[in-house]
Design an enzyme around this catalytic site. Sequence first.
Site, PDB file in Angstrom:
ATOM      1  N   ASP A 207      -1.739  -9.088  10.384  1.00 38.37           N
ATOM      2  CA  ASP A 207      -3.152  -9.176  10.681  1.00 38.37           C
ATOM      3  C   ASP A 207      -3.817  -8.034   9.913  1.00 38.37           C
ATOM      4  O   ASP A 207      -3.163  -7.046   9.559  1.00 38.37           O
ATOM      5  CB  ASP A 207      -3.365  -9.032  12.185  1.00 38.37           C
TER       6      ASP A 207
ATOM      7  N   ASP B 246      -7.536  -6.536  10.395  1.00 41.85           N
ATOM      8  CA  ASP B 246      -8.442  -5.616  11.089  1.00 41.85           C
ATOM      9  C   ASP B 246      -7.747  -4.886  12.237  1.00 41.85           C
ATOM     10  O   ASP B 246      -7.147  -5.519  13.111  1.00 41.85           O
ATOM     11  CB  ASP B 246      -9.651  -6.371  11.632  1.00 41.85           C
TER      12      ASP B 246
END
Length: 278
Positions: A22, A24
Amino acid sequence: MVGAYARLVENHSLPRTAAFFDLDKTVIAKSSTLTFSKSFYQGGLINRRAALRTAYTQFVFLAGGADHDQMERMRKYLSSLVRGWNVQQVKDIVAETLHDLIDPIIYDEAASLIEEHHVAGRDVVIVSTSGAEVVEPIGELLGADRVVATRMVVGDDGCFTGEVEYYAYGPTKAEAIRELAESEEYDLAHCYAYSDSATDLPMLEAVGHPHAVNPDRTLRREALARGWPILDFHRPVRLKQRLPTPPRPALLAAAAIGAAAATAGLVWYASRRRVATA
């Protein structure tokens, strides 16, 4: 030398693997999309009111993490916000400000992990809910092999229509990983995944080695219950300030040379022992 060759052949038979990250708050310390809000404002894409609202959204995102409902509201807001934006202008702004905005907020720990996975021969894939126009340049900056990101519909005039073609969120991330595994022949049982959010549980469950990074409360609880490793990333650093790492071809070449030298040394040592005992 025969033994060294046999080991090389054996390594080629190992399953292909990947590490899925991922973006962020896992690889970078902020929201990748919201980080560019000031640049979009300066480029005339958003007004002052929208810039302030985006700044507030970034604060909420950083303060407590975004749950499903917050992510849905953020998606609707950003979809309406970008309607009418010229795609090429967005790409140009991202390219011009990428190093100034993103480079300083990359976690040192994440950059090191990416390097380690590459050295181990794994592909690195960034899987992000942010738009492809933002995520793809960041993936290139990080040295990722592939990127999975949200895609917006682009009209004939080269502008966003405000409609979402593909939303990389929740279960769709896991679906994208499985599709990649099929096309790239990844063995998911030997793959890795990293995320900070409970919304990425499907992605984490899809691989054999899931990791929670700076997890929100729900993901932390799940990780503890399932015995998943919990990682704490807290050192943002510019990539050029980190110790340089040789490119993968150089590392592989060095490893091959080292293996050959070690094998030659063992052969020489064995022959010396036979002469000595003769």
